[in-house]
Design a protein around this motif. Structure first.
Motif, PDB file in Angstrom:
ATOM      1  N   ARG A 296       0.869  -1.177   0.000  1.00 49.72           N
ATOM      2  CA  ARG A 296       0.000   0.000   0.000  1.00 49.72           C
ATOM      3  C   ARG A 296       0.904   1.225   0.000  1.00 49.72           C
ATOM      4  N   PHE A 297       0.462   2.291  -0.626  1.00 46.76           N
ATOM      5  CA  PHE A 297       1.346   3.445  -0.756  1.00 46.76           C
ATOM      6  C   PHE A 297       0.542   4.722  -0.935  1.00 46.76           C
ATOM      7  N   ASN A 298       1.190   5.814  -0.654  1.00 48.45           N
ATOM      8  CA  ASN A 298       0.632   7.131  -0.962  1.00 48.45           C
ATOM      9  C   ASN A 298       1.749   8.158  -1.139  1.00 48.45           C
ATOM     10  N   GLU A 299       3.003   7.672  -1.125  1.00 48.40           N
ATOM     11  CA  GLU A 299       4.116   8.603  -1.262  1.00 48.40           C
ATOM     12  C   GLU A 299       4.224   9.117  -2.695  1.00 48.40           C
ATOM     13  N   SER A 300       5.092  10.094  -2.888  1.00 47.77           N
ATOM     14  CA  SER A 300       5.170  10.755  -4.187  1.00 47.77           C
ATOM     15  C   SER A 300       5.747   9.845  -5.262  1.00 47.77           C
ATOM     16  N   ASN A 301       6.786   9.073  -4.937  1.00 53.92           N
ATOM     17  CA  ASN A 301       7.365   8.143  -5.904  1.00 53.92           C
ATOM     18  C   ASN A 301       7.207   6.720  -5.387  1.00 53.92           C
ATOM     19  N   ILE A 302       7.019   5.780  -6.315  1.00 46.47           N
ATOM     20  CA  ILE A 302       6.714   4.403  -5.935  1.00 46.47           C
ATOM     21  C   ILE A 302       7.742   3.471  -6.554  1.00 46.47           C
ATOM     22  N   GLN A 303       8.299   2.586  -5.746  1.00 46.40           N
ATOM     23  CA  GLN A 303       9.181   1.532  -6.233  1.00 46.40           C
ATOM     24  C   GLN A 303       8.533   0.183  -5.953  1.00 46.40           C
ATOM     25  N   LEU A 304       8.509  -0.666  -6.979  1.00 46.37           N
ATOM     26  CA  LEU A 304       7.862  -1.967  -6.852  1.00 46.37           C
ATOM     27  C   LEU A 304       8.859  -3.076  -7.160  1.00 46.37           C
ATOM     28  N   LYS A 305       8.972  -4.023  -6.240  1.00 48.15           N
ATOM     29  CA  LYS A 305       9.793  -5.213  -6.443  1.00 48.15           C
ATOM     30  C   LYS A 305       9.217  -6.328  -5.581  1.00 48.15           C
ATOM     31  N   ASP A 306       8.926  -7.467  -6.211  1.00 44.46           N
ATOM     32  CA  ASP A 306       8.308  -8.597  -5.510  1.00 44.46           C
ATOM     33  C   ASP A 306       6.998  -8.179  -4.855  1.00 44.46           C
TER      34      ASP A 306
ATOM     35  N   GLU B 259      -4.824  10.517  -6.147  1.00 47.02           N
ATOM     36  CA  GLU B 259      -5.961  10.978  -5.355  1.00 47.02           C
ATOM     37  C   GLU B 259      -5.805  12.440  -4.947  1.00 47.02           C
ATOM     38  N   ARG B 260      -4.573  12.955  -5.076  1.00 44.59           N
ATOM     39  CA  ARG B 260      -4.301  14.360  -4.772  1.00 44.59           C
ATOM     40  C   ARG B 260      -3.480  14.958  -5.906  1.00 44.59           C
ATOM     41  N   VAL B 261      -3.493  16.275  -6.005  1.00 43.75           N
ATOM     42  CA  VAL B 261      -2.747  16.960  -7.064  1.00 43.75           C
ATOM     43  C   VAL B 261      -1.265  16.620  -6.994  1.00 43.75           C
ATOM     44  N   SER B 262      -0.729  16.477  -5.797  1.00 45.68           N
ATOM     45  CA  SER B 262       0.699  16.193  -5.632  1.00 45.68           C
ATOM     46  C   SER B 262       1.090  14.842  -6.221  1.00 45.68           C
ATOM     47  N   GLU B 263       0.121  13.933  -6.347  1.00 45.39           N
ATOM     48  CA  GLU B 263       0.417  12.598  -6.863  1.00 45.39           C
ATOM     49  C   GLU B 263       0.404  12.539  -8.390  1.00 45.39           C
ATOM     50  N   LEU B 264       0.046  13.642  -9.033  1.00 46.65           N
ATOM     51  CA  LEU B 264       0.049  13.670 -10.495  1.00 46.65           C
ATOM     52  C   LEU B 264       1.461  13.623 -11.067  1.00 46.65           C
ATOM     53  N   THR B 265       2.451  13.985 -10.265  1.00 44.85           N
ATOM     54  CA  THR B 265       3.829  14.065 -10.767  1.00 44.85           C
ATOM     55  C   THR B 265       4.695  12.901 -10.291  1.00 44.85           C
TER      56      THR B 265
ATOM     57  N   LYS C 185       5.740   9.452 -14.892  1.00 42.81           N
ATOM     58  CA  LYS C 185       6.728   8.663 -15.622  1.00 42.81           C
ATOM     59  C   LYS C 185       6.730   7.259 -15.040  1.00 42.81           C
ATOM     60  N   MET C 186       6.855   6.262 -15.911  1.00 42.42           N
ATOM     61  CA  MET C 186       6.944   4.881 -15.456  1.00 42.42           C
ATOM     62  C   MET C 186       8.165   4.238 -16.080  1.00 42.42           C
TER      63      MET C 186
ATOM     64  N   ALA D  37      -5.518  -0.722 -17.617  1.00 40.85           N
ATOM     65  CA  ALA D  37      -4.966   0.220 -18.589  1.00 40.85           C
ATOM     66  C   ALA D  37      -3.842   1.038 -17.955  1.00 40.85           C
ATOM     67  N   VAL D  38      -2.931   1.530 -18.797  1.00 34.80           N
ATOM     68  CA  VAL D  38      -1.781   2.305 -18.328  1.00 34.80           C
ATOM     69  C   VAL D  38      -1.730   3.628 -19.083  1.00 34.80           C
ATOM     70  N   PHE D  39      -1.489   4.727 -18.333  1.00 32.12           N
ATOM     71  CA  PHE D  39      -1.275   6.023 -18.980  1.00 32.12           C
ATOM     72  C   PHE D  39      -0.190   6.775 -18.228  1.00 32.12           C
ATOM     73  N   THR D  40       0.756   7.351 -18.985  1.00 34.66           N
ATOM     74  CA  THR D  40       1.795   8.187 -18.386  1.00 34.66           C
ATOM     75  C   THR D  40       1.765   9.569 -19.025  1.00 34.66           C
ATOM     76  N   GLN D  41       2.093  10.557 -18.214  1.00 33.01           N
ATOM     77  CA  GLN D  41       2.103  11.927 -18.717  1.00 33.01           C
ATOM     78  C   GLN D  41       3.371  12.215 -19.514  1.00 33.01           C
ATOM     79  N   LEU D  42       4.491  11.657 -19.062  1.00 36.14           N
ATOM     80  CA  LEU D  42       5.769  11.937 -19.713  1.00 36.14           C
ATOM     81  C   LEU D  42       6.272  10.755 -20.532  1.00 36.14           C
ATOM     82  N   GLU D  43       6.415   9.585 -19.893  1.00 35.92           N
ATOM     83  CA  GLU D  43       7.086   8.488 -20.588  1.00 35.92           C
ATOM     84  C   GLU D  43       6.784   7.154 -19.921  1.00 35.92           C
TER      85      GLU D  43
END
Length: 322
Positions: A7-17, A27-33, A52-53, A65-71
């Motif tokens: 579970r997460f809500n931080e600005s950047n997300i790292q996923l492994k296993d 869910e917030r404007v800050s999470e758009l970036t 970015k992903m 579905a997947v959508f990225t703003q930058l890349e």
């Protein structure tokens, strides 16, 4: 290895296993970036939105579905399976030049710029600019500016400018450009609309008078002028449609090509797994996206050989049918 729920809500997300049960949506404007980095062995069960992903390594399966703003970027050193079960889009670019990954897209791709190496796309690609190498696109490649193709199989293409290097095979009778297609000395263009793909998929003998048609960018080009009150455009089509129509000489329904491509494009939307009937061993030739991908890559690599058909016909052949 067992996946860990996260579970997460931080600005950047790292996923492994990790197993993400649900979506990754702001869910917030800050999470758009925020940037999402996948380091491997991850399943995301819902849709994803990110600024970015970056996919550093497989395995990865995204079921929404997947959508990225930058890349959306797949690292060039990535390994393992990378699968997108629904449509993928970006306001800017989608890039994968990884040599040891065959990204699998079950549906359409839509972005400003798309660059894919060794990819299988069951749907179509829509972009301004498209670069494809050693890839299979069951649908069409549609660009508003330019398409570059190197050693590919595509359903069709339509763009103002098209450059082709190596071998290009078309699954549909026609493809289109506005400017004359640019080719290199080693370019070989084939049309597979009269190939017996169904028999090849099942490992059976190809039907007589079926096969790939060698195309010539000069003799198989048809130029048309489209005019309205304000503008006139020239459209070039590279087509074997006359030969395909003449092949009323053939019973093309038994090739099962359309059913094969439809099964790929519908992918996970199908409620059950269909088959093409018994294969050479008498077992059902199941139509899964993964099996269809492997089949077309075997054609692309030359492991499966499609016989030649010269595509020539006489008026007597046609009139004799009536």
């Amino acid at each position: 290895m067992q996946l860990k729920e996260i579970r997460f809500n931080e600005s950047n997300i790292q996923l492994k296993d990790n197993l993400v049960k649900g979506s990754i949506l702001p869910e917030r404007v800050s999470e758009l970036t925020r940037t999402i980095t996948v380091q491997g062995n991850t399943i995301i069960e819902g849709p994803v939105f990110a600024h970015k992903m970056e996919i550093q390594n497989g395995s990865l399966e995204i079921q929404g579905a997947v959508f990225t703003q930058l890349e959306l970027y797949i690292n060039s050193e990535a390994k393992g399976d990378i699968t997108f079960k629904k449509s993928v889009g970006s306001a800017n670019s989608i890039v994968s030049r990884a040599a040891q990954v065959k990204p699998l897209f079950y549906s359409d791709i839509n972005a400003k710029s798309v660059t894919l190496y060794n990819a299988f796309v069951a749907g179509s690609i829509y972009a301004d600019e498209v670069i494809l190498e050693n890839s299979v696109i069951c649908g069409g490649v549609f660009a508003t500016q330019q398409i570059d193709l190197k050693n590919c199989i595509v359903g069709t293409f339509n763009a103002p400018a098209v450059r082709v290097e190596g071998q290009l095979s078309l699954l549909l009778p026609s493809a289109f450009s506005i400017e004359k297609m640019q080719t290199t000395a080693d370019t070989r263009l084939y049309n597979l609309s009269l190939a017996d793909l169904g028999a090849l998929y099942k490992g059976l003998e190809q039907a007589p008078n079926s096969g790939k048609i060698a195309m010539d960018t000069e003799t198989d080009e048809v130029k048309s002028s489209l005019t309205d009150q304000d503008i006139q455009k020239t459209l070039r089509s590279y087509t074997v449609i006359g030969k395909v129509l003449a092949a009323d000489l053939l019973d093309t329904d038994k090739f099962q090509n359309h059913f094969l491509l439809t099964a790929a494009s519908l992918g996970s939307q199908l409620l059950k797994t269909y088959d093409l009937g018994p294969d050479k061993d008498g077992t059902p030739a199941l139509l899964t996206v993964e099996k269809i991908r492997d089949f077309f890559f075997d054609i692309l690599s030359g492991k499966i050989q499609i016989q030649d058909i010269d595509g020539r016909f006489s008026i007597a052949d046609i009139t004799g049918k009536f």
